[in-house]
Design an enzyme around this catalytic site. Structure first.
Site, PDB file in Angstrom:
ATOM      1  N   GLY A 233     -14.071  -3.412  -2.593  1.00 32.03           N
ATOM      2  CA  GLY A 233     -14.600  -4.073  -1.393  1.00 32.03           C
ATOM      3  C   GLY A 233     -15.569  -3.277  -0.557  1.00 32.03           C
TER       4      GLY A 233
ATOM      5  N   CYS B  69      -9.015 -11.399  -7.608  1.00 30.79           N
ATOM      6  CA  CYS B  69      -9.686 -10.535  -6.628  1.00 30.79           C
ATOM      7  C   CYS B  69     -10.724 -11.376  -5.893  1.00 30.79           C
ATOM      8  CB  CYS B  69     -10.346  -9.383  -7.380  1.00 30.79           C
ATOM      9  SG  CYS B  69     -11.361  -8.308  -6.361  1.00 30.79           S
ATOM     10  N   ASN B  70     -10.557 -11.508  -4.596  1.00 30.15           N
ATOM     11  CA  ASN B  70     -11.510 -12.313  -3.811  1.00 30.15           C
ATOM     12  C   ASN B  70     -12.908 -11.694  -3.848  1.00 30.15           C
ATOM     13  OD1 ASN B  70      -9.789 -14.335  -1.878  1.00 30.15           O
ATOM     14  ND2 ASN B  70      -8.637 -12.507  -2.382  1.00 30.15           N
TER      15      ASN B  70
ATOM     16  N   CYS C 280      -7.835 -11.092   0.767  1.00 30.01           N
ATOM     17  CA  CYS C 280      -7.854 -10.005  -0.220  1.00 30.01           C
ATOM     18  C   CYS C 280      -6.452  -9.966  -0.800  1.00 30.01           C
ATOM     19  CB  CYS C 280      -8.186  -8.673   0.447  1.00 30.01           C
ATOM     20  SG  CYS C 280      -7.916  -7.244  -0.640  1.00 30.01           S
TER      21      CYS C 280
ATOM     22  N   HIS D 206      -4.755  -7.710  -2.153  1.00 27.57           N
ATOM     23  CA  HIS D 206      -3.957  -6.534  -1.774  1.00 27.57           C
ATOM     24  C   HIS D 206      -3.169  -6.762  -0.475  1.00 27.57           C
ATOM     25  CE1 HIS D 206      -6.362  -4.281  -4.700  1.00 27.57           C
ATOM     26  NE2 HIS D 206      -5.585  -3.236  -4.506  1.00 27.57           N
TER      27      HIS D 206
HETATM   28  N1  DGL Z   1      -7.896  -7.210  -4.228  1.00 21.89           N
HETATM   29  C1  DGL Z   1      -9.276  -7.391  -4.054  1.00 21.89           C
HETATM   30  C2  DGL Z   1      -9.649  -8.628  -3.276  1.00 21.89           C
HETATM   31  O1  DGL Z   1      -8.927  -9.598  -3.312  1.00 21.89           O
HETATM   32  C3  DGL Z   1     -10.167  -6.230  -3.776  1.00 21.89           C
HETATM   33  C4  DGL Z   1      -9.669  -4.996  -3.162  1.00 21.89           C
HETATM   34  C5  DGL Z   1     -10.637  -3.832  -3.326  1.00 21.89           C
HETATM   35  O2  DGL Z   1     -10.652  -3.256  -4.392  1.00 21.89           O
HETATM   36  O3  DGL Z   1     -11.375  -3.545  -2.366  1.00 21.89           O
HETATM   37  O4  DGL Z   1     -10.678  -8.697  -2.664  1.00 21.89           O
END
Ligand code: DGL
Length: 258
Positions: free
Chosen positions: A40, A70-71, A180, A182
């Site tokens: 990100g 992953c968004n 996100c 995460h």
């Molecule tokens: N989990 C990811 C998302 O949904 C990206 C997190 C990252 O690597 O910055 O955007």
């Protein structure tokens, strides 16, 4: 059927967790691009390159369908990947639409990575549905770092959340959209800050519904029993400690969603 779930890291477990609930008898390949995480805060071209490398690898592993969990990667790479590859490639996006549609007219906060917040895709989505200008956007990149370091409930996490969110006056929000994957690992702490009347939602339900519909449409045959293989940037994870960590997080997600 072999289903690939791809993210920069452990955020993708949110989608894997839900997918296994809906399609419990399939072969899953979980691909975390940990060598290149976080996504990100990088630029668009880099993420497109990493996403292509991941999909090439997953096709090599015989996957029938790829879910970008992953968004960030979805917002910058999904359309490009769909043009390049023939297999179905599904994505995830911040659940802004359901948040607005089910809203009671109070404010809605979308938190995501800097790249997702910057990208046109999210702005187009908000413009389409946010007639009354209720949606605020906020980047929270450090949550990805905390998650990748396995730090979910520490004082440092709590401090960061309060520093970033208190000034926005949490009591004024009726919904927080986790943009996100995460961020689901911090759902409990986010709930504490916004209070029990504020909904905390994410896009994984929509993604998994789309997965189930695509599987039915394509007529893919069920594998008949559940298996999950974990890969980190192309390497099979065999280290028992890491496998236990993934398992612990899946169990933790069970409790968070209960
Ligand atoms: N989990 C990811 C998302 O949904 C990206 C997190 C990252 O690597 O910055 O955007």
């Amino acid at each position: 059927m072999r289903i690939a779930i791809f993210d920069s890291g452990i955020g993708g477990l949110t989608v894997l967790h839900r997918a296994v609930k809906s399609l419990p008898e399939e072969e899953y390949i979980f691909y975390a691009d940990t060598e290149h995480a976080p996504y990100g805060i990088k630029d668009k071209a880099e993420i497109i390159g990493y996403s292509e490398a991941a999909v090439d690898f997953l096709i090599g592993k015989g996957c029938d369908i790829v879910v970008i969990a992953c968004n960030t990667a979805t917002s910058v790479a999904a359309d490009i990947l769909r043009k390049k590859y023939e297999l179905p490639i599904l994505g995830i996006e911040p659940a802004v639409k359901p948040a607005v549609e089910h809203g009671r007219g109070s404010r809605i906060l979308v938190i995501a990575t800097p790249l997702t917040i910057r990208e046109e895709k999210l702005h187009r989505l908000v413009d389409q549905v946010d007639e009354h200008h209720l949606v605020d956007l906020k980047e929270m990149p450090k949550l990805v770092e905390f998650a990748q370091a396995g730090e979910f409930e520490s004082d440092a996490v709590r401090r960061y959340l309060h520093e970033e969110l208190d000034g926005l006056h949490p009591e004024g929000y009726e919904c927080v959209v986790l943009g996100c994957t995460h961020f689901n690992h911090f759902k409990e702490m986010i709930r504490e800050i916004f209070g029990r009347d504020c909904a905390v939602i994410d896009g994984s339900g929509g993604t998994v519904r789309n997965l189930v519909a695509t599987v039915q449409k394509k007529g893919f045959l069920s594998a008949g029993s559940l298996s999950i293989e974990y890969y980190e940037s192309g390497k099979l994870v065999t280290d028992q400690k890491k496998l236990d960590f993934y398992r612990m997080l899946l169990e933790r997600l069970d409790k968070i969603d209960a």
